[in-house]
Design an enzyme around this catalytic site. Sequence first.
Site, mmCIF file in Angstrom:
data_model
loop_
_atom_site.group_PDB
_atom_site.id
_atom_site.type_symbol
_atom_site.label_atom_id
_atom_site.label_comp_id
_atom_site.label_asym_id
_atom_site.label_seq_id
_atom_site.Cartn_x
_atom_site.Cartn_y
_atom_site.Cartn_z
ATOM 1 C CG MET A 28 43.134 45.331 44.321
ATOM 2 S SD MET A 28 44.858 44.816 44.318
ATOM 3 C CE MET A 28 45.041 44.707 42.477
ATOM 4 C CG HIS A 32 36.624 46.106 34.834
ATOM 5 N ND1 HIS A 32 36.100 44.921 35.208
ATOM 6 C CD2 HIS A 32 38.077 45.774 35.239
ATOM 7 C CE1 HIS A 32 36.871 43.989 35.641
ATOM 8 N NE2 HIS A 32 38.180 44.754 35.894
ATOM 9 C CG HIS A 35 35.797 45.760 39.686
ATOM 10 N ND1 HIS A 35 36.410 46.416 38.578
ATOM 11 C CD2 HIS A 35 36.648 44.966 40.180
ATOM 12 C CE1 HIS A 35 37.700 46.142 38.825
ATOM 13 N NE2 HIS A 35 37.917 45.176 39.913
ATOM 14 C CE LYS A 147 41.335 38.534 33.842
ATOM 15 N NZ LYS A 147 41.835 39.148 34.858
ATOM 16 C CB VAL A 174 32.125 40.636 33.125
ATOM 17 C CG1 VAL A 174 31.315 41.714 32.204
ATOM 18 C CG2 VAL A 174 30.882 40.651 34.294
ATOM 19 C CG MET A 182 35.324 43.089 30.777
ATOM 20 S SD MET A 182 34.243 44.558 31.211
ATOM 21 C CE MET A 182 33.440 44.352 29.630
ATOM 22 C CB SER A 184 42.168 47.219 36.359
ATOM 23 O OG SER A 184 40.993 46.882 37.021
HETATM 24 O O1 PAF Z 1 41.240 40.852 43.241
HETATM 25 C C1 PAF Z 1 41.291 41.772 43.789
HETATM 26 O O2 PAF Z 1 41.069 43.058 43.241
HETATM 27 C C2 PAF Z 1 42.232 41.760 44.842
HETATM 28 O O3 PAF Z 1 43.014 40.637 44.771
HETATM 29 C C3 PAF Z 1 41.457 41.943 46.139
HETATM 30 C C4 PAF Z 1 40.539 40.471 46.342
HETATM 31 C C5 PAF Z 1 40.770 43.180 46.317
HETATM 32 C C6 PAF Z 1 42.393 41.970 47.508
HETATM 33 O O4 PAF Z 1 43.240 42.830 47.095
#
Ligand code: PAF
Length: 278
Positions: A28, A32, A35, A147, A174, A182, A184
């Site tokens: 989304m 960080h 990801h 997470k 992480v 971590m 957002s």
């Molecule tokens: O984990 C996330 O950021 C969200 O739930 C995902 C998997 C991108 C679905 O919107």
Amino acid sequence: MIVTAKIEEVRAVRKQDKDENWGFVPTMGYLHEGHLSLVRRAREENGRVAVSIYVNPTQFAPTEDLASYPRDLERDLALLEAENVDLVFTPSDEMMYPPDFQTAVLLSHVTKPLEGAARPTHFAGVATVVAKLFNIVQPDRAYFGQKDAQQTVVLRQMVRDLNFNLELIVCPIVREPDGLAMSSRNKYLNPDERKAALVLSRALQWARIAFEEGERDANTLRRIMTDLIIAEPLARLAYVSAAHPETLVELERIEDKALLSMAVFIGKTRLIDNLIIA
Ligand code: PAF
């Protein structure tokens, strides 16, 4: 790096490179290190890497933080470019959910406890958007972070139930050097709250130590975590759990493995964290 909001373009790139293995990291945005660890793993294991950046409205309840969810597309794209990502999909709401959209992917047992108890529509939103993204990108491997432990259980079940032809890979949490997982949403914490937020990882560590010292009673582990969290003035406990890592059913005794997890409000920010003990 190709950046596109168009489904047809994703399909065209995918078709053109059909002999390569594609790794896919759905996000989304507001990326960080958590990801980026998924992106790096995908980069190591696949010839091509795709990332989606889409703040999916259907996984937020009307009372949640959809409007204020942090976004910074330019920075995200620079980070992904530096990781040698091949394709970034940035769809719009209109593209993902046109006005006549009618379908939802609903799972039963595994969506009910923990996050699902407090956020009853959340996993329908997650499963539906991830199913759409899988159908659009058609990855060979998809990468998710531990997470969001329940999300990984739900999506693994969906992949099995709906026969998605891909491998779902779960990567470790992480953490910041002081132990905070971590997220957002850590951006919402003021300096005092940031300190108080350490209570989540600390509670998990205390329970882990008790387990390593021989404690097998799940209620005792839940109590150890609860006591620590309620002693922190800026924290408000939503739940603590010691559950089976695959069924998410609460355990009485820990014979084999357990997923210790929790959701805690620090001020107005709802944080989650977890640890598997074995
Ligand atoms: O984990 C996330 O950021 C969200 O739930 C995902 C998997 C991108 C679905 O919107």
